[in-house]
Design an enzyme around this catalytic site. Structure first.
Site, PDB file in Angstrom:
ATOM      1  N   HIS A 188       2.589   8.259  -5.125  1.00  0.00           N
ATOM      2  CA  HIS A 188       3.657   8.398  -6.118  1.00  0.00           C
ATOM      3  C   HIS A 188       3.211   7.911  -7.486  1.00  0.00           C
ATOM      4  O   HIS A 188       2.571   6.879  -7.616  1.00  0.00           O
ATOM      5  CB  HIS A 188       4.969   7.767  -5.672  1.00  0.00           C
ATOM      6  CG  HIS A 188       4.983   6.280  -5.527  1.00  0.00           C
ATOM      7  ND1 HIS A 188       5.222   5.437  -6.583  1.00  0.00           N
ATOM      8  CD2 HIS A 188       4.812   5.486  -4.446  1.00  0.00           C
ATOM      9  CE1 HIS A 188       5.216   4.184  -6.147  1.00  0.00           C
ATOM     10  NE2 HIS A 188       4.956   4.187  -4.867  1.00  0.00           N
ATOM     11  N   ASP A 238       0.875  -0.606  -6.571  1.00  0.00           N
ATOM     12  CA  ASP A 238       2.029   0.215  -6.159  1.00  0.00           C
ATOM     13  C   ASP A 238       2.461   1.100  -7.308  1.00  0.00           C
ATOM     14  O   ASP A 238       3.214   0.687  -8.159  1.00  0.00           O
ATOM     15  CB  ASP A 238       3.166  -0.702  -5.716  1.00  0.00           C
ATOM     16  CG  ASP A 238       4.348   0.062  -5.176  1.00  0.00           C
ATOM     17  OD1 ASP A 238       4.223   1.264  -4.920  1.00  0.00           O
ATOM     18  OD2 ASP A 238       5.413  -0.552  -5.007  1.00  0.00           O
ATOM     19  N   GLU A 245       9.376   7.711  -6.410  1.00  0.00           N
ATOM     20  CA  GLU A 245       9.476   7.219  -5.042  1.00  0.00           C
ATOM     21  C   GLU A 245      10.343   5.967  -5.015  1.00  0.00           C
ATOM     22  O   GLU A 245      11.136   5.753  -4.099  1.00  0.00           O
ATOM     23  CB  GLU A 245       8.064   6.898  -4.512  1.00  0.00           C
ATOM     24  CG  GLU A 245       8.008   6.515  -3.034  1.00  0.00           C
ATOM     25  CD  GLU A 245       8.025   5.007  -2.798  1.00  0.00           C
ATOM     26  OE1 GLU A 245       8.000   4.609  -1.634  1.00  0.00           O
ATOM     27  OE2 GLU A 245       8.064   4.217  -3.768  1.00  0.00           O
ATOM     28  N   GLU A 246      10.165   5.111  -6.037  1.00  0.00           N
ATOM     29  CA  GLU A 246      10.740   3.761  -5.989  1.00  0.00           C
ATOM     30  C   GLU A 246      12.255   3.743  -6.026  1.00  0.00           C
ATOM     31  O   GLU A 246      12.879   2.802  -5.548  1.00  0.00           O
ATOM     32  CB  GLU A 246      10.208   2.922  -7.155  1.00  0.00           C
ATOM     33  CG  GLU A 246       8.712   2.679  -7.128  1.00  0.00           C
ATOM     34  CD  GLU A 246       8.274   1.772  -5.987  1.00  0.00           C
ATOM     35  OE1 GLU A 246       9.121   1.352  -5.187  1.00  0.00           O
ATOM     36  OE2 GLU A 246       7.066   1.496  -5.884  1.00  0.00           O
ATOM     37  N   ASP A 252       0.161   4.565  -0.017  1.00  0.00           N
ATOM     38  CA  ASP A 252       1.142   3.781  -0.767  1.00  0.00           C
ATOM     39  C   ASP A 252       1.242   2.358  -0.233  1.00  0.00           C
ATOM     40  O   ASP A 252       2.329   1.835  -0.026  1.00  0.00           O
ATOM     41  CB  ASP A 252       2.515   4.474  -0.725  1.00  0.00           C
ATOM     42  CG  ASP A 252       3.532   3.788  -1.620  1.00  0.00           C
ATOM     43  OD1 ASP A 252       3.134   2.982  -2.477  1.00  0.00           O
ATOM     44  OD2 ASP A 252       4.740   4.038  -1.440  1.00  0.00           O
ATOM     45  N   HIS A 282       6.025  -5.016  -6.753  1.00  0.00           N
ATOM     46  CA  HIS A 282       7.276  -4.991  -7.539  1.00  0.00           C
ATOM     47  C   HIS A 282       7.418  -6.158  -8.505  1.00  0.00           C
ATOM     48  O   HIS A 282       8.538  -6.505  -8.880  1.00  0.00           O
ATOM     49  CB  HIS A 282       8.501  -4.931  -6.613  1.00  0.00           C
ATOM     50  CG  HIS A 282       8.616  -3.662  -5.822  1.00  0.00           C
ATOM     51  ND1 HIS A 282       9.762  -3.300  -5.166  1.00  0.00           N
ATOM     52  CD2 HIS A 282       7.736  -2.658  -5.585  1.00  0.00           C
ATOM     53  CE1 HIS A 282       9.575  -2.135  -4.558  1.00  0.00           C
ATOM     54  NE2 HIS A 282       8.345  -1.736  -4.799  1.00  0.00           N
TER      55      HIS A 282
END
Lengths: 470, 470
Positions: free
Chosen positions: A283, A295, A329-330, A357, A428
């Site tokens: 992603h 990520d 995606e998130e 991922d 994140h």
């Protein structure tokens, strides 16, 4: 990486390590396997992936769905894929929700005033302009909330204290992340006015972990923040003395109108059956606090480099390798859902899908999700990867968050399990930056996916449809 | 821990490890040594220090000189020392400068916009309200600045790129920290309009390291920020492509009127010569970004617990152990200078001084600064600490930043070298919190200082004056 699906799925699967390896069926000719081994070796000394990741984090940086960075990322990807010689490079429109973080603060007011390091959860509503102040009620998780005396929560801020456990297979994530998704809504049902969660992460840095909430129709929406692990320790420590602890939180988060983004696609055409496809997915979007290096910049770099290395092979595989860099995606899987919808008509042309991922960490295991009679080919693939430390782990692959959306279409998938021990230190947070990625580990991932994709695309019989159950 | 003195001093000293151990002179009676060993063992199972640190970080938190937290820390210390049974507990007034951090931001504007994680250096002036935007010129350090073509810097923001090296003795700090102290002033002399430094720290977290600048009369003052190591990597990476890189910085830092703070003092009276003193020092203030757990809450906890454990000994030592919790070490050594000035008249009563200000890490070495004929007693002390891994390292102790102010008064000092490998990961950042402190290592420090102070206070002949040179 978004959510709970992958890690919780892996958690269950990991309970049966050393799944019986399928017998070899001589699925491949010796020459094919030799080509795959040679490709593996070339990938291990190539820095295409690492330099792509450097470029993405340096020249685009954060690229949260709907943000200016998201649009820059799409432009960057189109330009890079063309420059790398991909064919059929194009963007497929995706509508993405648009949430704006704004600013956020959290402050212990009494008995002992201190500022906390906090970040709004993705999708949270903001507080009133003046902020929101209330007494804190701690609960471990959603189970404890549902068992508790509901009257305790009315007018209070619920503090979810559960701590994510570190594990090589990342299984702690699925356990801990439930409060991020549903913690606010469930607390609101019991009269809470706000929510604070201990960050879903394994580090001890004062950098909160954001991530998406899961709103459902009928939810009462209250502001929800994550605080860093050390701040959660402090808050628990103040609570431990038994005096009422009051928190003031303030957030200017808000929703805006949906925005156009795009899946970015590029292909390495197959030599014999160019309409049949092996999909390599990652992603392109990231959270906004860091530069989305692990990520999922790593996945973008790994899959792009793997496809590129196949394109540079002395012999192209029979089928086309399609790189799909998914939008958003998130924050709701918009890109994957749009792709699955728009390409449902050509589902039968998709021979196999794979996704990267979980950062660029050591490859450890291969999982498949194919019909039993196809396991011989999978076994041959794993043997080519065995020198890199990859064992076969069973026929229970999920396809991960994005490519997993293709499984209901009957498309077979493989997962490459990697060492997730460190991934959730950065995940994140503002700390998800280029310096956290090891170039050697990244190259090893490129080698694995290039081998898997080359062999899948060159496997003459194909894999048929995915089994209905794992 | 403030500055460059200690670490650079140690750096030189560390070039001669394994200094010849002074011969034993039977300075102590067997019974004294037995009492010291018993004290050591009691300290190793006592949590007074760890719980003090928990309380300080939980109930006071950040306590930058002149801030409300500073005043709360003084009140906390007075209350705690009284509760722990110290005698002559009192505050001695200290005037401290008062700098207010305000808010700060730094943003790459072009060619590729990104936000950076930044913090104003202590003492920096603010920018104009609208911020300050200019092209970046990188230089490694002050040497390179002074050798450079000065015209390059006019109207620019100078970026100091030098990276602190990790080392067990912390020697990388003294090398790297010079740009923090003088980088802005030296750049301003060459026409620069602002300064950004790579954080003086060994971590890779997006948490900048603050610390004090060293302003001198006649300096032109320009805004100075530290950016985190990953952000410095990013900035270097953008510069590496050769295009002009522009940065916008904004800071509302400002100076306010000086404020009253205090050194907090408490004593464990000696049984025979209560007017003669062994000083155990640490600093009560901290930087404002974290809760000052390692710097120097650990020192406060260690020295307080060490004195307390001496107070609980079956036999008090001959002389008094005086605990001094210094005001404002971080921003100009106000407390230590005031103490040295106010107590100069009783310098002769000070038998020995020691300070803990390098966190709670493994004790490794003992240094002394005493007359040669006193080395036998030092050797006996070290032998009691040898089971904890403490070797003798030479007669070149500095007394560290605060207690070092007593050396010019002729007061002998000892240093306990500890493992500084990890300390500069947290130092002066938001990450300096309670969770970073290991209770076992903290107890070992308490044991060492308790033994050293007990034996020093009970050493009948005393140590005389310190040698003029090391």
């Amino acid at each position: 990486m978004l959510g709970s699906g992958l890690a919780s799925g892996r958690s269950a699967a990991a309970a049966s390590p050393g799944a019986p390896a399928p017998a070899s069926s001589n699925a491949y000719a010796a020459e094919q396997l030799e080509q795959a081994r040679a490709l593996r070796e070339r990938c291990l000394v190539d820095d295409t992936g690492y330099e792509l990741l450097r470029s993405l984090t340096r020249q685009v940086g954060p690229r949260f769905a709907g943000s200016p960075g998201d649009a820059r990322a799409v432009a960057w990807a189109l330009e890079r894929l063309r420059a790398l010689g991909f064919k059929n490079v194009h963007a497929e429109p995706v509508t993405v929700p648009h949430w704006i973080r704004g600013t956020c603060s959290a402050e212990l007011v009494s008995p002992w005033p201190q500022q906390l390091a906090a970040a709004a959860l993705g999708g949270s509503v903001g507080t009133p302009d003046a902020g929101l102040e209330a007494e804190i009620v701690p609960v471990t998780n959603l189970d404890e909330l549902s068992r508790g005396d509901t009257t305790r929560f009315a007018g209070r801020i619920v503090f979810y204290t559960g701590r994510m456990q570190r594990a090589q297979n990342g299984s702690g994530y699925g356990v801990a992340v439930t409060v991020r998704g549903r913690g606010a809504a469930e607390a609101a049902r019991r009269g809470a006015v706000g929510v604070v969660i201990r960050s879903v992460g394994t580090d001890r840095n004062r950098l909160p972990h954001t991530g998406s909430m899961r709103n459902e129709a009928g939810d009462v929406q209250i502001p929800a923040l994550a605080i860093s692990n050390p701040d959660a320790d402090l808050l628990e420590d103040q609570l431990a003395l038994g005096q009422p602890v009051r928190l003031r939180m303030r957030s200017t988060s808000q929703w805006a109108d949906s925005v156009r983004s795009a899946n970015v696609i590029g292909e390495i055409p197959g030599r014999e059956r160019p309409r049949e496809l092996v999909v390599l997915g990652a992603h392109l979007d990231s959270w906004d606090l860091g530069t989305g290096a692990q990520d999922d910049g790593a996945g973008v770099a790994i899959m792009t480099a793997a496809a590129r290395m196949i394109g540079l092979s002395p012999e192209r595989p029979r089928r086309t390798v399609r790189l799909v860099l998914f939008a958003n995606e998130e924050f709701g899987l918009s890109g994957a859902r749009t792709y699955a919808r728009d390409h449902a008509g050509e589902a039968a042309a998709h021979v196999l899908g794979m996704e990267s991922d979980l950062g660029a960490y050591a490859p450890l295991g291969l999982r498949s999700r194919v019909l039993p009679e196809k396991l011989g080919a999978i076994r041959d693939m794993q043997r080519v990867l065995a020198p890199l430390g990859v064992e076969y782990r069973g026929n229970d692959a999920s396809g991960d968050a994005d490519v997993g959306q293709l499984v209901p279409l009957g498309i077979p998938v493989c997962d490459l399990d990697t060492d997730a021990t460190e991934y959730f230190d950065w995940h994140h947070t503002a700390n998800d930056t280029f310096d956290k990625v090891d170039p050697d580990l990244l190259r090893r991932n490129v080698a694995c996916y290039a081998v898997l994709a080359w062999l899948a695309a060159d496997y003459a019989p194909g894999f048929g449809r995915a089994p209905k159950t794992r």
